[in-house]
Write a protein that holds these residues in place. Structure first.
Motif, PDB file in Angstrom:
ATOM      1  N   TRP A 137      52.174   4.931 -63.833  1.00  0.00           N
ATOM      2  CA  TRP A 137      51.635   5.980 -62.950  1.00  0.00           C
ATOM      3  C   TRP A 137      51.617   5.508 -61.503  1.00  0.00           C
ATOM      4  O   TRP A 137      52.013   6.243 -60.581  1.00  0.00           O
ATOM      5  CB  TRP A 137      50.238   6.344 -63.426  1.00  0.00           C
ATOM      6  N   LEU A 138      51.183   4.273 -61.270  1.00  0.00           N
ATOM      7  CA  LEU A 138      51.164   3.734 -59.912  1.00  0.00           C
ATOM      8  C   LEU A 138      52.575   3.558 -59.364  1.00  0.00           C
ATOM      9  O   LEU A 138      52.812   3.774 -58.167  1.00  0.00           O
ATOM     10  CB  LEU A 138      50.421   2.397 -59.894  1.00  0.00           C
ATOM     11  N   ALA A 139      53.524   3.177 -60.227  1.00  0.00           N
ATOM     12  CA  ALA A 139      54.907   3.036 -59.780  1.00  0.00           C
ATOM     13  C   ALA A 139      55.471   4.382 -59.331  1.00  0.00           C
ATOM     14  O   ALA A 139      56.212   4.460 -58.333  1.00  0.00           O
ATOM     15  CB  ALA A 139      55.764   2.444 -60.898  1.00  0.00           C
ATOM     16  N   ASP A 140      55.131   5.462 -60.020  1.00  0.00           N
ATOM     17  CA  ASP A 140      55.591   6.798 -59.625  1.00  0.00           C
ATOM     18  C   ASP A 140      55.017   7.200 -58.271  1.00  0.00           C
ATOM     19  O   ASP A 140      55.715   7.784 -57.429  1.00  0.00           O
ATOM     20  CB  ASP A 140      55.184   7.827 -60.686  1.00  0.00           C
ATOM     21  N   ILE A 141      53.743   6.899 -58.039  1.00  0.00           N
ATOM     22  CA  ILE A 141      53.128   7.228 -56.750  1.00  0.00           C
ATOM     23  C   ILE A 141      53.764   6.416 -55.628  1.00  0.00           C
ATOM     24  O   ILE A 141      54.020   6.940 -54.537  1.00  0.00           O
ATOM     25  CB  ILE A 141      51.606   6.976 -56.810  1.00  0.00           C
ATOM     26  N   GLU A 190      56.795   5.367 -55.380  1.00  0.00           N
ATOM     27  CA  GLU A 190      58.134   5.879 -55.075  1.00  0.00           C
ATOM     28  C   GLU A 190      58.109   7.122 -54.200  1.00  0.00           C
ATOM     29  O   GLU A 190      59.112   7.458 -53.573  1.00  0.00           O
ATOM     30  CB  GLU A 190      58.881   6.174 -56.377  1.00  0.00           C
ATOM     31  N   GLN A 191      56.974   7.825 -54.131  1.00  0.00           N
ATOM     32  CA  GLN A 191      56.886   9.041 -53.330  1.00  0.00           C
ATOM     33  C   GLN A 191      56.791   8.758 -51.830  1.00  0.00           C
ATOM     34  O   GLN A 191      56.888   9.680 -51.014  1.00  0.00           O
ATOM     35  CB  GLN A 191      55.687   9.876 -53.779  1.00  0.00           C
ATOM     36  N   ASN A 192      56.555   7.495 -51.469  1.00  0.00           N
ATOM     37  CA  ASN A 192      56.562   7.061 -50.072  1.00  0.00           C
ATOM     38  C   ASN A 192      55.557   7.829 -49.209  1.00  0.00           C
ATOM     39  O   ASN A 192      55.837   8.214 -48.070  1.00  0.00           O
ATOM     40  CB  ASN A 192      57.969   7.206 -49.475  1.00  0.00           C
ATOM     41  N   LEU A 193      54.367   8.039 -49.745  1.00  0.00           N
ATOM     42  CA  LEU A 193      53.303   8.709 -49.008  1.00  0.00           C
ATOM     43  C   LEU A 193      52.517   7.677 -48.199  1.00  0.00           C
ATOM     44  O   LEU A 193      52.209   6.593 -48.700  1.00  0.00           O
ATOM     45  CB  LEU A 193      52.358   9.430 -49.968  1.00  0.00           C
ATOM     46  N   PHE A 194      52.182   8.030 -46.972  1.00  0.00           N
ATOM     47  CA  PHE A 194      51.441   7.109 -46.113  1.00  0.00           C
ATOM     48  C   PHE A 194      50.095   6.763 -46.741  1.00  0.00           C
ATOM     49  O   PHE A 194      49.368   7.638 -47.198  1.00  0.00           O
ATOM     50  CB  PHE A 194      51.227   7.724 -44.730  1.00  0.00           C
ATOM     51  N   PHE A 195      49.781   5.510 -46.778  1.00  0.00           N
ATOM     52  CA  PHE A 195      48.544   4.923 -47.290  1.00  0.00           C
ATOM     53  C   PHE A 195      48.424   5.068 -48.810  1.00  0.00           C
ATOM     54  O   PHE A 195      48.093   4.104 -49.498  1.00  0.00           O
ATOM     55  CB  PHE A 195      47.313   5.535 -46.609  1.00  0.00           C
ATOM     56  N   VAL A 196      48.691   6.265 -49.347  1.00  0.00           N
ATOM     57  CA  VAL A 196      48.541   6.473 -50.789  1.00  0.00           C
ATOM     58  C   VAL A 196      49.560   5.638 -51.557  1.00  0.00           C
ATOM     59  O   VAL A 196      49.215   4.899 -52.486  1.00  0.00           O
ATOM     60  CB  VAL A 196      48.684   7.963 -51.140  1.00  0.00           C
ATOM     61  N   SER A 197      50.839   5.744 -51.171  1.00  0.00           N
ATOM     62  CA  SER A 197      51.877   4.967 -51.849  1.00  0.00           C
ATOM     63  C   SER A 197      51.721   3.478 -51.568  1.00  0.00           C
ATOM     64  O   SER A 197      52.010   2.637 -52.431  1.00  0.00           O
ATOM     65  CB  SER A 197      53.260   5.443 -51.405  1.00  0.00           C
ATOM     66  N   ASP A 198      51.278   3.154 -50.366  1.00  0.00           N
ATOM     67  CA  ASP A 198      51.051   1.747 -50.041  1.00  0.00           C
ATOM     68  C   ASP A 198      49.948   1.160 -50.921  1.00  0.00           C
ATOM     69  O   ASP A 198      50.069   0.041 -51.432  1.00  0.00           O
ATOM     70  CB  ASP A 198      50.672   1.603 -48.562  1.00  0.00           C
ATOM     71  N   THR A 199      48.872   1.899 -51.093  1.00  0.00           N
ATOM     72  CA  THR A 199      47.787   1.449 -51.956  1.00  0.00           C
ATOM     73  C   THR A 199      48.251   1.324 -53.402  1.00  0.00           C
ATOM     74  O   THR A 199      47.902   0.363 -54.105  1.00  0.00           O
ATOM     75  CB  THR A 199      46.599   2.420 -51.868  1.00  0.00           C
ATOM     76  N   ALA A 200      49.063   2.290 -53.839  1.00  0.00           N
ATOM     77  CA  ALA A 200      49.588   2.235 -55.205  1.00  0.00           C
ATOM     78  C   ALA A 200      50.477   1.018 -55.402  1.00  0.00           C
ATOM     79  O   ALA A 200      50.463   0.392 -56.473  1.00  0.00           O
ATOM     80  CB  ALA A 200      50.371   3.514 -55.510  1.00  0.00           C
ATOM     81  N   GLY A 201      51.253   0.649 -54.383  1.00  0.00           N
ATOM     82  CA  GLY A 201      52.102  -0.532 -54.489  1.00  0.00           C
ATOM     83  C   GLY A 201      51.299  -1.804 -54.640  1.00  0.00           C
ATOM     84  O   GLY A 201      51.614  -2.677 -55.461  1.00  0.00           O
ATOM     85  N   VAL A 202      50.226  -1.913 -53.853  1.00  0.00           N
ATOM     86  CA  VAL A 202      49.379  -3.107 -53.930  1.00  0.00           C
ATOM     87  C   VAL A 202      48.651  -3.164 -55.268  1.00  0.00           C
ATOM     88  O   VAL A 202      48.606  -4.206 -55.930  1.00  0.00           O
ATOM     89  CB  VAL A 202      48.383  -3.129 -52.756  1.00  0.00           C
ATOM     90  N   LEU A 203      48.083  -2.031 -55.688  1.00  0.00           N
ATOM     91  CA  LEU A 203      47.366  -2.006 -56.960  1.00  0.00           C
ATOM     92  C   LEU A 203      48.306  -2.200 -58.142  1.00  0.00           C
ATOM     93  O   LEU A 203      47.924  -2.776 -59.171  1.00  0.00           O
ATOM     94  CB  LEU A 203      46.608  -0.680 -57.110  1.00  0.00           C
ATOM     95  N   GLY A 204      49.540  -1.713 -57.993  1.00  0.00           N
ATOM     96  CA  GLY A 204      50.506  -1.872 -59.077  1.00  0.00           C
ATOM     97  C   GLY A 204      50.793  -3.317 -59.406  1.00  0.00           C
ATOM     98  O   GLY A 204      51.075  -3.658 -60.569  1.00  0.00           O
ATOM     99  N   ALA A 205      50.721  -4.175 -58.400  1.00  0.00           N
ATOM    100  CA  ALA A 205      50.952  -5.605 -58.646  1.00  0.00           C
ATOM    101  C   ALA A 205      49.861  -6.220 -59.506  1.00  0.00           C
ATOM    102  O   ALA A 205      50.072  -7.264 -60.127  1.00  0.00           O
ATOM    103  CB  ALA A 205      51.034  -6.350 -57.312  1.00  0.00           C
ATOM    104  N   LEU A 206      48.685  -5.569 -59.559  1.00  0.00           N
ATOM    105  CA  LEU A 206      47.564  -6.108 -60.323  1.00  0.00           C
ATOM    106  C   LEU A 206      47.583  -5.692 -61.788  1.00  0.00           C
ATOM    107  O   LEU A 206      46.814  -6.235 -62.592  1.00  0.00           O
ATOM    108  CB  LEU A 206      46.242  -5.662 -59.693  1.00  0.00           C
ATOM    109  N   VAL A 207      48.427  -4.739 -62.139  1.00  0.00           N
ATOM    110  CA  VAL A 207      48.432  -4.216 -63.513  1.00  0.00           C
ATOM    111  C   VAL A 207      49.807  -4.270 -64.153  1.00  0.00           C
ATOM    112  O   VAL A 207      49.980  -3.801 -65.280  1.00  0.00           O
ATOM    113  CB  VAL A 207      47.903  -2.761 -63.536  1.00  0.00           C
TER     114      VAL A 207
END
Length: 431
Positions: free
Chosen positions: A195-199, A201-218
């Protein structure tokens, strides 16, 4: 033992609410706000510099992996120095842990390798404890000796056990490395990682960046990384929420007063140094399991970077974790991102220094020397970023160590060193 040990003008409390001079600690809402601000700065830097790797999940996953051995070494240093024993032998203990893990790992697998790494670190720590606690050898001298001795020991044993003509050499080992071991395996959180990987990929400001950082934790997280995180929480609980931790920390503040309360100071110092070595050895074992072998020189100064994170973190687990994450991130940048990514960090550092300078001026209600220095450095970094397009390869390689120097310089004035650290102690002494 009472819930408070007086060690001079400043108390050390078991609940850890006040450390020195009544300075308040950061509350959880403030910590969360700081994390959100850091993510916002990363997002802005990514947009301005068009450097996608700043918040890429793979980049942060690599940073997390590189931060673990540094963090474990720093956590080991925290245990030792909170008891009053300086431990600059962490690098040597990591070497012993890595060698033990490599030696056992190719024969019995990764989990026995982890145990062997811990034992290797404990053996190095035992030598340091006997020298400093029992015989009163200068802590710095003993630590340097441990580093030199460990380097010689692992190189000699590697030649003896992995060299030409041995069983290990017929399975891919040599004087510089052991045969490869089986992989340990990784952890993924079902559903959340995808789910975080999909977010992202959408390249949304702050939201996608946060998802990228959190994705590394899971996603694709080593089990040793999970253990390391648990060890940070365990350290915080044991040292700041139990009477055992209070006694151990009081040994590093005022061992004479602690002894007068019936505490066996020698025992607590020994325990702290041995735990320190076990954590450093676990950091070395992590490196061996990560690359699936012992390899000469693989520790690469991470024990010394662990000491830097301990100082940056003000001898607290949370600070050590933040420092390890910072150095791991910079290390990952120079490995994965190259000159363009490290160049983008110049802008980020310039903004951070400007914010620090403004905060210092507001707090002091005047232009202080520290605020002026940080503001000037922020201007220089911004000018450097604006005038260049990339970073030279030499500076990219040195970026983790340059970051260490800058961070320690900025935070040196807020350090609270244990009062009795490095001082010789003898049972029954009056001062």
């Amino acid at each position: 033992m009472s819930s408070e040990v007086q060690t001079g003008p400043d108390p050390v409390r078991v609940r850890g609410k006040v450390e020195r001079g009544g300075r308040p600690r950061l509350s959880y809402p403030v910590v969360l706000l700081l994390i959100a601000a850091a993510l916002l700065l990363l997002s802005l830097a990514r947009v301005v510099t068009d450097t996608q790797s700043l918040t890429d999940a793979r980049q942060w996953g690599s940073a997390l992996g590189l931060a673990v051995p540094i963090g474990l070494a720093g956590l080991g240093g925290l245990w030792s120095e909170r008891s009053g024993v300086i431990n600059i032998g962490l690098e040597g203990m990591m070497m012993l842990g890595m060698f033990g893990a490599g030696w056992i790992g190719w024969q019995y697998g990764p989990w026995p390798a982890v145990l062997a790494g811990v034992i290797g670190g404990v053996l190095g720590a035992l030598v340091h404890a006997v020298a400093t606690v029992t015989f009163g050898v200068d802590h710095i001298v003993s630590g340097v000796a441990i580093n030199i001795l460990a380097l010689g020991v692992v190189q000699f044993l590697a030649h003896l056990w992995f060299g030409e003509g041995t069983e290990a050499s017929r399975q891919g080992g040599n004087d510089k490395q052991s045969p490869r071991m089986d992989p340990l395996g990784e952890m993924n959180v079902p559903g959340v990682s995808g789910w975080l990987a999909d977010i992202e990929e959408q390249n949304l400001f702050f939201v996608s960046d946060t998802a990228g950082v959190l994705g590394a934790l899971v996603s694709r997280v080593s089990w040793l990384t999970v253990i390391a995180v648990l060890l940070f929480f365990a350290t915080w609980f044991l040292l700041w929420r139990t009477s055992f931790g209070l006694r151990l920390r009081s040994c590093g503040e005022n061992p004479v007063a602690t002894e007068s309360l019936g505490v066996n100071v020698y025992l607590y110092k020994y325990l702290a140094v041995l735990i320190s070595g076990a954590l450093a050895g676990l950091g070395g074992a992590y490196l061996a399991v990560f690359i699936r072998m012992y390899q000469d020189g693989q520790t690469g100064g991470r024990g010394f970077l662990g000491l830097a994170t301990m100082i940056f973190g003000n001898w607290r687990p949370g600070g050590v974790a933040v420092g390890a994450g910072l150095f791991g991130f910079m290390d990952a940048l120079q490995i994965r991102g190259g000159g363009d990514t490290v160049h983008a960090i110049l802008l980020l550092f310039a903004v951070l220094l400007a914010v620090v300078a403004v905060w210092q001026m507001v707090r002091a209600r005047r232009l202080t020397l520290a605020a002026g220095f940080n503001a000037g450095l922020a201007v220089l970094l911004f000018a450097w970023w604006a005038a260049t397009d990339t970073m030279p390869g030499e500076l990219v390689t040195a970026s983790p160590y340059l970051t260490t120097l800058v961070v320690l310089t900025l935070f040196s004035q807020r350090l609270r060193v244990p009062r009795a650290i490095g001082r010789p102690y003898r049972r029954g002494q009056s001062t």
